[in-house]
Design an enzyme around this catalytic site. Structure first.
Site, mmCIF file in Angstrom:
data_model
loop_
_atom_site.group_PDB
_atom_site.id
_atom_site.type_symbol
_atom_site.label_atom_id
_atom_site.label_comp_id
_atom_site.label_asym_id
_atom_site.label_seq_id
_atom_site.Cartn_x
_atom_site.Cartn_y
_atom_site.Cartn_z
ATOM 1 N N ASP A 1 0.801 -1.250 0.000
ATOM 2 C CA ASP A 1 0.000 0.000 0.000
ATOM 3 C C ASP A 1 0.829 1.294 0.000
ATOM 4 O OD1 ASP A 1 -1.906 -1.953 0.205
ATOM 5 O OD2 ASP A 1 -2.848 -1.193 2.021
ATOM 6 N N LYS B 1 -6.616 -4.780 -3.139
ATOM 7 C CA LYS B 1 -7.247 -5.528 -2.042
ATOM 8 C C LYS B 1 -8.289 -4.655 -1.348
ATOM 9 C CE LYS B 1 -3.531 -4.437 1.259
ATOM 10 N NZ LYS B 1 -4.287 -3.464 2.031
ATOM 11 N N CYS C 1 -2.227 -2.472 7.633
ATOM 12 C CA CYS C 1 -2.224 -3.387 6.477
ATOM 13 C C CYS C 1 -1.018 -4.307 6.435
ATOM 14 C CB CYS C 1 -2.365 -2.584 5.190
ATOM 15 S SG CYS C 1 -4.005 -1.829 5.054
HETATM 16 N N1 TIU Z 1 -2.702 0.376 4.250
HETATM 17 C C1 TIU Z 1 -3.180 0.596 5.479
HETATM 18 O O1 TIU Z 1 -2.469 0.403 6.460
HETATM 19 N N2 TIU Z 1 -4.465 1.122 5.589
HETATM 20 C C2 TIU Z 1 -4.866 1.946 6.617
HETATM 21 O O2 TIU Z 1 -6.007 2.373 6.655
HETATM 22 N N3 TIU Z 1 -3.916 2.274 7.548
HETATM 23 C C3 TIU Z 1 -4.049 3.153 8.572
HETATM 24 O O3 TIU Z 1 -3.136 3.209 9.382
HETATM 25 N N4 TIU Z 1 -5.128 3.911 8.667
#
Ligand code: TIU
Length: 219
Positions: A24, A129, A162
């Site tokens: 991500d 995802k 994530c």
């Molecule tokens: N990629 C991921 O970690 N999504 C989130 O929403 N992370 C947060 O820390 N908010």
């Protein structure tokens, strides 16, 4: 096997059966105006690891080892996003609402793209995802099994959301997982530290952790 000095004990991985997973590293989380910033977070902490993730990518690319990129991304009609996930939050903008980089966490929007410095190359798998974890509703496990991948080396954001969710999902599916500690980051320093501590505790109950230099040294 290649052996990396790691916590809680050396991590051995078979080249050819090991993939790098970059979680991500998309504008939604890394740049001002994205979903992460909309939640009230200081995104500069995450931007700071981009050079380390780039170095990790360069290493895997130089070796010709497999690379997987993920994005937290939903279909434009949000049919793959549980209503509870959309509803979650207080006054902050919701998934699917329009922000400065387009609709938040929606496929195809500007904010949903991986930051240019880490852009996927042709032949590198990009997994969209709908969950925090990389295996839920993606079919990725079946693909990795077919390719004989048994070990996953993790980088990306955020460490406790994530990245940790994906590592836990991977651990339960039988993968041996290593987290590169200076190629992952959280909006909360204490959460990053706690995540590294909890995944490596109890003899590596979820997996291993090591800095990038330890991986480099092992090669
Ligand atoms: N990629 C991921 O970690 N999504 C989130 O929403 N992370 C947060 O820390 N908010």
């Amino acid at each position: 096997m290649i052996t990396v000095q790691a916590t809680p004990y050396p991590y051995a991985f078979p080249p050819g059966k090991t993939a790098l997973v970059v979680i991500d590293m998309q504008r939604d989380f890394i740049e001002p105006g994205g979903f992460g910033a909309a939640l009230g977070n200081d995104v500069s902490r995450l931007l700071a690891i981009v050079p380390n993730v780039a170095a990790l990518l360069a290493l895997f690319r130089a070796k010709g080892w497999p690379v997987i990129h993920t994005r937290e991304a939903h279909l434009p009609d949000l049919s793959d996003c549980p209503p509870a996930k959309i509803a979650r939050g207080d006054a902050s903008p919701r998934i699917g609402e329009v922000g400065p980089m387009g609709r938040l966490l929606v496929r195809g929007e500007a904010g949903n793209q991986i930051v240019p410095a880490l852009a996927p190359l042709a032949g590198e798998r990009v997994v969209d995802k709908p969950g925090k974890g990389m295996f839920w509703a993606t079919g990725l496990h079946e693909v990795l099994q077919a390719e004989g991948i048994s070990h996953l080396i993790f980088a990306g954001v955020t460490t406790e959301v994530c990245v940790q969710t994906s590592m836990r999902e991977a651990n339960d599916r039988g993968y041996d997982c290593l987290l590169i500690t200076d190629a992952t980051e959280s909006y909360f320093a204490e959460f990053k530290a706690a995540t590294i501590a909890m995944i490596t505790a109890q003899g590596g109950i979820v997996g291993w952790a090591a800095p990038f230099a330890a991986l480099e040294a092992a090669l």
